[in-house]
Design a protein around this motif. Structure first.
Motif, PDB file in Angstrom:
ATOM      1  N   LEU A   3      44.903  40.613  41.667  1.00 45.55           N
ATOM      2  CA  LEU A   3      44.775  39.499  42.293  1.00 45.55           C
ATOM      3  C   LEU A   3      46.100  40.069  41.537  1.00 45.55           C
ATOM      4  CD1 LEU A   3      43.492  37.270  44.103  1.00 45.55           C
ATOM      5  CD2 LEU A   3      42.029  36.577  41.799  1.00 45.55           C
ATOM      6  N   THR A   4      47.125  38.398  42.143  1.00 41.44           N
ATOM      7  CA  THR A   4      48.234  38.091  40.897  1.00 41.44           C
ATOM      8  C   THR A   4      48.428  36.455  41.415  1.00 41.44           C
ATOM      9  OG1 THR A   4      49.540  38.550  42.810  1.00 41.44           O
ATOM     10  CG2 THR A   4      49.128  40.132  40.822  1.00 41.44           C
ATOM     11  N   ILE A   5      47.525  35.963  41.642  1.00 43.82           N
ATOM     12  CA  ILE A   5      47.215  34.043  42.298  1.00 43.82           C
ATOM     13  C   ILE A   5      47.135  34.605  41.122  1.00 43.82           C
ATOM     14  CG2 ILE A   5      46.765  32.626  43.767  1.00 43.82           C
ATOM     15  CD1 ILE A   5      46.327  35.116  46.291  1.00 43.82           C
ATOM     16  N   GLY A   6      47.871  32.810  40.584  1.00 47.33           N
ATOM     17  CA  GLY A   6      47.663  32.185  39.741  1.00 47.33           C
ATOM     18  C   GLY A   6      46.703  31.041  40.089  1.00 47.33           C
ATOM     19  N   ASP A  45      30.350  27.567  48.709  1.00 51.52           N
ATOM     20  CA  ASP A  45      31.011  28.717  47.740  1.00 51.52           C
ATOM     21  C   ASP A  45      31.661  29.452  48.023  1.00 51.52           C
ATOM     22  OD1 ASP A  45      28.010  27.357  47.288  1.00 51.52           O
ATOM     23  OD2 ASP A  45      27.073  28.815  48.191  1.00 51.52           O
ATOM     24  N   LEU A  46      32.093  29.732  48.732  1.00 54.22           N
ATOM     25  CA  LEU A  46      33.616  30.491  49.263  1.00 54.22           C
ATOM     26  C   LEU A  46      34.382  30.138  48.247  1.00 54.22           C
ATOM     27  CD1 LEU A  46      34.955  32.783  50.887  1.00 54.22           C
ATOM     28  CD2 LEU A  46      35.814  30.776  52.577  1.00 54.22           C
ATOM     29  N   LEU A  47      34.705  28.411  48.607  1.00 56.93           N
ATOM     30  CA  LEU A  47      35.565  27.783  47.432  1.00 56.93           C
ATOM     31  C   LEU A  47      35.617  28.093  46.097  1.00 56.93           C
ATOM     32  CD1 LEU A  47      37.034  25.136  49.656  1.00 56.93           C
ATOM     33  CD2 LEU A  47      37.522  27.148  49.237  1.00 56.93           C
ATOM     34  N   ARG A  48      33.707  27.781  45.727  1.00 58.15           N
ATOM     35  CA  ARG A  48      33.801  28.178  44.218  1.00 58.15           C
ATOM     36  C   ARG A  48      33.620  29.412  43.740  1.00 58.15           C
ATOM     37  NH1 ARG A  48      27.985  25.012  44.724  1.00 58.15           N
ATOM     38  NH2 ARG A  48      28.529  22.644  44.907  1.00 58.15           N
ATOM     39  N   THR A  49      33.623  30.749  44.640  1.00 61.85           N
ATOM     40  CA  THR A  49      33.854  31.854  44.242  1.00 61.85           C
ATOM     41  C   THR A  49      34.835  31.863  43.904  1.00 61.85           C
ATOM     42  OG1 THR A  49      31.345  32.687  44.845  1.00 61.85           O
ATOM     43  CG2 THR A  49      33.110  34.304  44.725  1.00 61.85           C
ATOM     44  N   ALA A  50      35.770  31.876  44.553  1.00 62.89           N
ATOM     45  CA  ALA A  50      37.120  32.213  45.132  1.00 62.89           C
ATOM     46  C   ALA A  50      37.631  30.872  43.447  1.00 62.89           C
ATOM     47  CB  ALA A  50      38.344  31.290  45.964  1.00 62.89           C
ATOM     48  N   ARG A  51      37.271  29.885  43.360  1.00 61.81           N
ATOM     49  CA  ARG A  51      38.077  29.519  42.461  1.00 61.81           C
ATOM     50  C   ARG A  51      37.785  30.133  40.695  1.00 61.81           C
ATOM     51  NH1 ARG A  51      35.955  25.189  43.457  1.00 61.81           N
ATOM     52  NH2 ARG A  51      36.977  24.431  45.025  1.00 61.81           N
ATOM     53  N   ALA A  67      37.116  33.564  40.752  1.00 60.13           N
ATOM     54  CA  ALA A  67      38.503  33.923  40.258  1.00 60.13           C
ATOM     55  C   ALA A  67      39.239  34.529  39.617  1.00 60.13           C
ATOM     56  CB  ALA A  67      37.941  35.440  41.516  1.00 60.13           C
ATOM     57  N   THR A  68      40.616  33.698  41.063  1.00 59.25           N
ATOM     58  CA  THR A  68      40.926  32.715  40.515  1.00 59.25           C
ATOM     59  C   THR A  68      41.410  31.774  39.242  1.00 59.25           C
ATOM     60  OG1 THR A  68      41.250  30.883  41.375  1.00 59.25           O
ATOM     61  CG2 THR A  68      42.188  32.690  42.955  1.00 59.25           C
ATOM     62  N   ALA A  69      40.622  31.552  38.218  1.00 58.65           N
ATOM     63  CA  ALA A  69      40.624  30.897  36.928  1.00 58.65           C
ATOM     64  C   ALA A  69      41.191  32.406  36.262  1.00 58.65           C
ATOM     65  CB  ALA A  69      39.199  30.203  36.852  1.00 58.65           C
ATOM     66  N   LEU A  70      40.093  32.810  36.578  1.00 63.08           N
ATOM     67  CA  LEU A  70      40.709  34.759  35.589  1.00 63.08           C
ATOM     68  C   LEU A  70      42.043  35.546  35.606  1.00 63.08           C
ATOM     69  CD1 LEU A  70      37.199  36.724  36.641  1.00 63.08           C
ATOM     70  CD2 LEU A  70      37.060  35.403  35.181  1.00 63.08           C
ATOM     71  N   VAL A  71      42.758  34.854  36.267  1.00 58.49           N
ATOM     72  CA  VAL A  71      44.397  35.657  36.545  1.00 58.49           C
ATOM     73  C   VAL A  71      45.119  34.098  35.746  1.00 58.49           C
ATOM     74  CG1 VAL A  71      45.879  36.390  38.196  1.00 58.49           C
ATOM     75  CG2 VAL A  71      42.862  36.710  38.636  1.00 58.49           C
ATOM     76  N   THR A  72      45.859  34.939  35.169  1.00 54.14           N
ATOM     77  CA  THR A  72      46.873  34.202  34.808  1.00 54.14           C
ATOM     78  C   THR A  72      48.514  35.270  35.311  1.00 54.14           C
ATOM     79  OG1 THR A  72      47.082  35.730  32.469  1.00 54.14           O
ATOM     80  CG2 THR A  72      46.244  33.470  32.317  1.00 54.14           C
ATOM     81  N   PRO A  73      49.403  34.951  35.319  1.00 54.87           N
ATOM     82  CA  PRO A  73      50.624  35.382  35.091  1.00 54.87           C
ATOM     83  C   PRO A  73      50.828  36.290  34.094  1.00 54.87           C
ATOM     84  CG  PRO A  73      51.161  33.012  34.856  1.00 54.87           C
ATOM     85  CD  PRO A  73      49.746  32.960  34.003  1.00 54.87           C
ATOM     86  N   GLU A  74      50.215  36.606  33.290  1.00 52.15           N
ATOM     87  CA  GLU A  74      50.504  38.221  32.006  1.00 52.15           C
ATOM     88  C   GLU A  74      49.677  38.457  32.537  1.00 52.15           C
ATOM     89  OE1 GLU A  74      49.811  34.312  31.003  1.00 52.15           O
ATOM     90  OE2 GLU A  74      52.234  34.084  30.691  1.00 52.15           O
ATOM     91  N   VAL A 131      37.217  42.222  38.878  1.00 51.29           N
ATOM     92  CA  VAL A 131      37.140  40.816  39.361  1.00 51.29           C
ATOM     93  C   VAL A 131      35.594  40.763  39.986  1.00 51.29           C
ATOM     94  CG1 VAL A 131      37.755  38.639  41.170  1.00 51.29           C
ATOM     95  CG2 VAL A 131      39.363  39.648  39.947  1.00 51.29           C
ATOM     96  N   THR A 132      34.972  41.738  40.439  1.00 52.48           N
ATOM     97  CA  THR A 132      34.048  42.227  40.875  1.00 52.48           C
ATOM     98  C   THR A 132      32.550  41.773  39.617  1.00 52.48           C
ATOM     99  OG1 THR A 132      34.858  43.110  42.488  1.00 52.48           O
ATOM    100  CG2 THR A 132      32.712  43.305  42.219  1.00 52.48           C
ATOM    101  N   ALA A 133      32.923  42.633  38.662  1.00 55.92           N
ATOM    102  CA  ALA A 133      32.286  42.494  37.594  1.00 55.92           C
ATOM    103  C   ALA A 133      32.029  41.255  36.724  1.00 55.92           C
ATOM    104  CB  ALA A 133      32.695  43.422  36.347  1.00 55.92           C
TER     105      ALA A 133
END
Length: 716
Positions: A279-282, A556-562, A564-571, A579-581
């Motif tokens: 997952l590379t989405i910021g 809940d779909l949007l909450r879960t996606a949000r 997950a993407t909060a874990l991702v940074t460009p670096e 992400v699953t864990a």
């Protein structure tokens, strides 16, 4: 003019959306469509995109219309103020001149000499200087009194300082006006008397018409001061300008988000789905916005509601479904169609604490405001009703008769006072129903096929839940208005809690509602479209993960996606396993901190879901077996034990399926609803857990068998 402005704004915001870094990055990828294609597609769907921001646009347009009316009023006030100012100057100079003549005439008659023009001018000038000195003293007192009495002035509050300056200018001006008007009335009377009688008036020879001169001068000064007051309130004008700017910004942002959502969706449609397990989405995506019609994806419920409503001349429709299924957005989308000429809609939200009188008044007031905004012919009646609702009128009449002669007098006085009583509840209901009928008939006559729609959102907010039954019984008395359609949203949980859907018997819900439209959880394809409108290039494995963990509930779909993407940074991109864990740990924490469905169930079983205890028991698969054994040995834990075993097995299933080795073939197979281990089945098992545990257990057994996972532990 508004149409031209709308086209201009749409073109600007479309260009801005295509220049957004998220979009430019997506367009640079292999196989992505060209910006020209997206621009042409957006132009074809222009009305639909604009319709998504229709509510914000209409609010801005109404505010502009109100400001134009206010500006016309201000221009009129400005002209009157200019005339009043010139008149006030003339009155002031006339008062000084007449006072000078009155004083000099009296002295000339007493000394039997001719009138001196120089003395007249000097006396007039002296009067002006004296009044100016008194005004200066009044200004000084007002300035320091404001500082002593106002905490805001002492604290340096700019608004308080503005009010202090205004008072310091108006109070001395008022003092000067009163003195000038009084001297004008007295002096004019004396001058006329001396010219007509050839001598000053005696103590008992004064007339009273000078009082009317004084009052006339005060009226001129008063009108001038009112005009000055309106001109000396820049804060109010600035506040109105700021509000209008805020509404314009809100409209532009709503339209921009709608355009950006459309562009994201078009890119996803025209680009092959990615099956990457990284997952590379910021974070800077549409997922940051929690809700709104800017990203609304039409579902089966939207179509069913439209078809059902078209077959009805009036009546009531209920939008029913689980919490978070998107009932509010379906209702809002129906009440705010792309073509506003199809409906005149009124939207209200059900109150938390239901009071039948207050709610009916709110509905009537909102309807009146909407009719006035729409400019219907019944707007005048709406204004009268608004006045009746908002104010309790009191009317008073009084008559005086007086006759006097010498020391004798005769007088009589008669007075009456009438106070309008507040409307009773039956009167409120009658007026609401009558006005609904009037408006609905007018709307239908003006445009055949157009109707009045009353949307009542979040019926499940009413507390206690049993009050929802009373609400429906009270509201259904206005459901039979022709050409008027009521649409209500209510959750399945509220229906059960309020006992509105008992088995095998007619209830309050059945007797009040004509049709029911189910707002079901999302199917997998629709969930992908919703995510595509929020984030470009969401890889299929991650979209499926969010879908399963959310139970196919949009919120809940949007909450879960949000999350997950909060874990991702460009670096720091994240793998599917990571992400699953992280999301499973999030679900474990929610479960450990929740309360059991039954109050007397043993709470200690929930503590096994703390992450450290899950690891201590060898993972979720072994924890499920331990919970089955433990719940069998714990009195009263049967139902809770079944729920927790299913919960552990569900999370274990998710953790076993969504790993870095998940390939495109497996995802394609699981995307089909007919596959026993499909994503739809896994999402359904999530929803069934805790509600229908026997069914959830059966679903999990089939899913785990289809994916080659160990069976669900037996509840001994």
């Amino acid at each position: 003019m508004i149409s031209d402005r709308r086209n201009e704004v749409f073109a600007e915001l479309l260009t801005r959306a295509l220049d957004d870094p998220e979009i430019t990055t997506a367009l640079a990828a292999n196989g992505a469509p060209a910006a020209k294609e997206l621009r042409e597609a957006a132009a074809e769907q222009r009305d639909r995109i604009l319709g998504q921001a229709r509510a914000a646009e209409e609010e801005y347009v109404r505010a502009v219309a109100r400001q134009r009316e206010d500006d016309r009023g201000r221009r009129l006030v400005g002209r009157l103020t200019a005339i009043g100012t010139a008149s006030s100057i003339v009155v002031t100079l006339a008062s000084a001149a007449i006072t000078g003549w009155s004083t000099e005439l009296e002295a000339a008659f007493a000394e039997r000499r001719p009138v001196s023009p120089v003395t007249v001018a000097g006396t007039a000038l002296g009067m002006l200087v004296g009044i100016a000195a008194i005004a200066a003293i009044a200004a000084f007192v007002t300035w320091w009194a404001s500082a002593l009495l106002s905490e805001g002035v002492r604290a340096g509050d700019p608004a308080a300082e503005d009010r202090r300056l205004t008072r310091t200018l108006l109070v001395p001006a008022g003092v000067a006006a009163v003195l000038t008007a009084a001297m004008l009335g007295v002096s004019a009377e004396h001058v006329v008397w001396q010219f007509t009688h050839g001598r000053p008036p005696g103590a008992d020879e004064a007339t009273t018409w000078g009082v009317w001169v004084t009052l006339g001068a005060l009226a001129i000064f008063g009108g001038t001061f009112l005009g000055w007051s309106s001109e000396m309130l820049p804060g109010m004008r600035e506040g109105e300008g700021e509000r209008l700017d805020g509404l314009l910004t809100a409209w532009h942002e709503a339209l921009y988000e709608s355009t950006l959502g459309f562009v994201r969706g078009e890119i996803s449609i025209r680009t092959a789905r990615r099956y990457a397990t990284t997952l590379t989405i910021g974070r800077d995506t549409g997922l940051r916005k929690s809700r709104g019609l800017d990203f609304h994806v039409d579902t089966e419920a939207d179509v069913r509601l439209l078809v059902t409503s078209q077959a009805m001349d009036g009546g009531s429709i209920a939008l029913a479904g689980p919490r978070g299924a998107g009932k509010s957005e379906v209702l809002a989308r129906f009440c705010r169609p792309d073509d506003p000429a199809t409906v005149l809609s009124v939207e209200v939200t059900a109150p938390v604490a239901y009071d039948r009188r207050e709610f009916m008044l709110l509905l009537l007031e909102t309807l009146c405001e909407r009719v006035i905004e729409a400019g219907l012919t019944s707007a005048e009646e709406a204004r009268r009703l608004l006045g009746r609702i908002r104010y309790q009128h009191t009317r008073a009449r009084e008559a005086n008769v007086g006759v006097g002669w010498g020391g004798w007098g005769l007088s009589a006085k008669h007075g009456t006072s009438l106070a309008r009583q507040p409307m009773t509840y039956p009167e409120i209901v009658r007026r609401l129903k009558d006005f609904l009928t009037t408006v609905a008939n007018e709307v239908n006559r003006a445009d055949q096929g157009r109707r009045l729609v009353i949307g009542v959102d979040e019926l499940d907010r009413i507390a206690p839940s049993t009050a929802a039954r009373d609400f429906l019984n009270e509201l259904k008395v206005v459901f039979d208005v022709p050409h008027c359609l009521f649409v209500l949203s209510v959750s399945d949980e509220a229906l059960r809690d309020a006992e509105l859907t008992p088995l095998d018997r007619r209830d309050a819900f059945d007797s009040a509602i004509d049709e029911v439209v189910r707002v079901s959880p999302l199917d997998y394809r629709t969930a992908l479209r919703l995510l595509d409108n929020r984030a470009v290039g969401m890889p299929a494995p991650f979209a499926a993960l969010f879908y399963c963990l959310s139970g196919a509930i949009p919120r809940d779909l949007l909450r879960t996606a949000r999350a997950a993407t909060a874990l991702v940074t460009p670096e720091r991109p994240r793998s599917l396993t990571e992400v699953t864990a992280a999301l499973v740990r999030r679900e474990l924490a929610r479960t450990a901190g929740s309360a059991p469905a039954t109050g007397d169930a043993p709470q200690e079983l929930l503590q096994f879901f703390h992450a450290d205890l899950v690891a201590a028991h060898g993972g979720l698969s072994r924890l499920a077996g331990h919970l089955a054994t433990q719940s069998a040995a714990t009195p009263g834990a049967g139902r809770l034990g079944a729920t927790l075993v299913n919960r552990a097995c569900f999370l274990d299933t998710v953790e076993q399926i969504f790993v870095d080795g998940l390939d495109q073939e497996s995802i394609t197979r699981a995307a089909e609803p007919g596959f026993p281990g499909s994503f739809a089945a896994l999402a359904r098992a999530q929803r069934e857990t805790g509600v229908a545990d026997v069914l959830a257990r059966s679903s999990l057994e089939q899913i785990r068998r289809a994916w080659g996972l160990p069976a669900v532990p037996s509840l001994a």
